[in-house]
Enzyme design. Sequence first.
Site, PDB file in Angstrom:
ATOM      1  N   ILE A  50     159.769 -48.082  62.503  1.00  0.00           N
ATOM      2  CA  ILE A  50     160.906 -48.220  63.413  1.00  0.00           C
ATOM      3  C   ILE A  50     162.184 -48.288  62.569  1.00  0.00           C
ATOM      4  CG2 ILE A  50     161.923 -49.505  65.321  1.00  0.00           C
ATOM      5  CD1 ILE A  50     159.199 -50.757  65.846  1.00  0.00           C
ATOM      6  N   PRO A  51     162.617 -47.147  62.024  1.00  0.00           N
ATOM      7  CA  PRO A  51     163.867 -47.162  61.264  1.00  0.00           C
ATOM      8  C   PRO A  51     165.033 -47.493  62.197  1.00  0.00           C
ATOM      9  CG  PRO A  51     163.034 -44.920  61.496  1.00  0.00           C
ATOM     10  CD  PRO A  51     162.019 -45.828  62.090  1.00  0.00           C
ATOM     11  N   HIS A  52     165.874 -48.398  61.765  1.00  0.00           N
ATOM     12  CA  HIS A  52     166.982 -48.824  62.607  1.00  0.00           C
ATOM     13  C   HIS A  52     168.148 -49.290  61.750  1.00  0.00           C
ATOM     14  CE1 HIS A  52     164.508 -52.387  61.815  1.00  0.00           C
ATOM     15  NE2 HIS A  52     165.634 -53.085  61.881  1.00  0.00           N
ATOM     16  N   GLY A  53     169.316 -49.242  62.344  1.00  0.00           N
ATOM     17  CA  GLY A  53     170.498 -49.709  61.631  1.00  0.00           C
ATOM     18  C   GLY A  53     171.612 -50.043  62.593  1.00  0.00           C
ATOM     19  N   LEU A  88     166.370 -46.202  65.891  1.00  0.00           N
ATOM     20  CA  LEU A  88     167.447 -46.815  66.658  1.00  0.00           C
ATOM     21  C   LEU A  88     168.730 -46.919  65.841  1.00  0.00           C
ATOM     22  CD1 LEU A  88     165.462 -49.897  67.987  1.00  0.00           C
ATOM     23  CD2 LEU A  88     166.236 -47.987  69.385  1.00  0.00           C
TER      24      LEU A  88
END
Length: 136
Positions: A50-53, A88
């Site tokens: 779940i890559p997110h920033g 996200l």
Amino acid sequence: VHTSSKKRLLELISEELARNSEQISQREIFESLCARERLGSTGLGKGVAIPHGRVKGTQHVEASFFRLSKPLSFDAVDGEPVDLLFALAVPEDCGEDHLKLLAHIAELFSNPGFLEELRTAENSGRLLQLLSQTRH
């Protein structure tokens, strides 16, 4: 999606997340995703990440799902390569809502049956149907 490196994958994710937003750029998203990955991999295990920033200048969450044609090393906690990603870009001041969203997605992607359905879905319409269903 087919890609051969984590960096290129994060670039593709950034392009997709920026596609529908005039407020944020692909570069801002990419830098945010990379900064988050430097803190620790967002690879949850079992082939899921779940890559997110957090991104300045937006009030909306941008999300996108990716299924890789070939699993890719992502420094996941279990050491397994990743083939399913839910990415996200969230507002910088999202706070607790951001954490609740991540927890919900992580819970959803911890269901082995659901993961198998995502991996075997024959088209994007079926993927959208699966991802749109509410699961508890």
